[in-house]
Design a protein around this motif. Structure first.
Motif, PDB file in Angstrom:
ATOM      1  N   TYR A  10       0.844  -1.192   0.000  1.00 21.55           N
ATOM      2  CA  TYR A  10       0.000   0.000   0.000  1.00 21.55           C
ATOM      3  C   TYR A  10       0.880   1.243   0.000  1.00 21.55           C
ATOM      4  O   TYR A  10       2.011   1.215   0.477  1.00 21.55           O
ATOM      5  CB  TYR A  10      -0.900   0.012   1.237  1.00 21.55           C
ATOM      6  CG  TYR A  10      -1.888  -1.125   1.248  1.00 21.55           C
ATOM      7  CD1 TYR A  10      -3.137  -0.980   0.665  1.00 21.55           C
ATOM      8  CD2 TYR A  10      -1.565  -2.343   1.836  1.00 21.55           C
ATOM      9  CE1 TYR A  10      -4.052  -2.019   0.671  1.00 21.55           C
ATOM     10  CE2 TYR A  10      -2.474  -3.393   1.842  1.00 21.55           C
ATOM     11  CZ  TYR A  10      -3.723  -3.224   1.259  1.00 21.55           C
ATOM     12  OH  TYR A  10      -4.613  -4.255   1.261  1.00 21.55           O
ATOM     13  N   ALA A  11       0.331   2.325  -0.484  1.00 19.76           N
ATOM     14  CA  ALA A  11       1.077   3.587  -0.559  1.00 19.76           C
ATOM     15  C   ALA A  11       1.267   4.219   0.816  1.00 19.76           C
ATOM     16  O   ALA A  11       2.208   4.973   1.029  1.00 19.76           O
ATOM     17  CB  ALA A  11       0.355   4.555  -1.488  1.00 19.76           C
TER      18      ALA A  11
ATOM     19  N   ALA B  10      -3.661   1.164   3.991  1.00 17.62           N
ATOM     20  CA  ALA B  10      -3.646  -0.255   4.362  1.00 17.62           C
ATOM     21  C   ALA B  10      -4.668  -0.571   5.450  1.00 17.62           C
ATOM     22  O   ALA B  10      -5.241  -1.658   5.485  1.00 17.62           O
ATOM     23  CB  ALA B  10      -2.247  -0.652   4.823  1.00 17.62           C
ATOM     24  N   LEU B  11      -4.916   0.377   6.356  1.00 20.67           N
ATOM     25  CA  LEU B  11      -5.811   0.144   7.488  1.00 20.67           C
ATOM     26  C   LEU B  11      -7.226   0.669   7.257  1.00 20.67           C
ATOM     27  O   LEU B  11      -8.077   0.548   8.131  1.00 20.67           O
ATOM     28  CB  LEU B  11      -5.221   0.785   8.744  1.00 20.67           C
ATOM     29  CG  LEU B  11      -3.875   0.213   9.179  1.00 20.67           C
ATOM     30  CD1 LEU B  11      -3.290   1.030  10.305  1.00 20.67           C
ATOM     31  CD2 LEU B  11      -4.007  -1.246   9.566  1.00 20.67           C
ATOM     32  N   ASP B  12      -7.485   1.221   6.080  1.00 20.92           N
ATOM     33  CA  ASP B  12      -8.797   1.781   5.774  1.00 20.92           C
ATOM     34  C   ASP B  12      -9.900   0.731   5.948  1.00 20.92           C
ATOM     35  O   ASP B  12      -9.832  -0.354   5.384  1.00 20.92           O
ATOM     36  CB  ASP B  12      -8.817   2.319   4.342  1.00 20.92           C
ATOM     37  CG  ASP B  12     -10.098   3.044   4.020  1.00 20.92           C
ATOM     38  OD1 ASP B  12     -10.594   3.774   4.892  1.00 20.92           O
ATOM     39  OD2 ASP B  12     -10.605   2.875   2.888  1.00 20.92           O
TER      40      ASP B  12
END
Length: 38
Positions: free
Chosen positions: A5-6, A11-13
């Motif tokens: 992920y950027a 990533a935690l969305d």
């Protein structure tokens, strides 16, 4: 499954909610969160 992920927020969305506690360990014996596991 996408594993790169950027950003951390990307990533935690959708995974985190208010009031959650996050515990993280490191590498090797010095990074094992023994007290948190207990």
């Amino acid at each position: 499954m996408k594993k790169v992920y950027a950003s951390a927020s990307e990533a935690l969305d959708g995974l985190l909610q208010d009031g959650m506690t996050i515990s993280a360990g490191g590498f090797g014996l010095c990074g094992i969160p023994e007290l948190l596991i207990d």
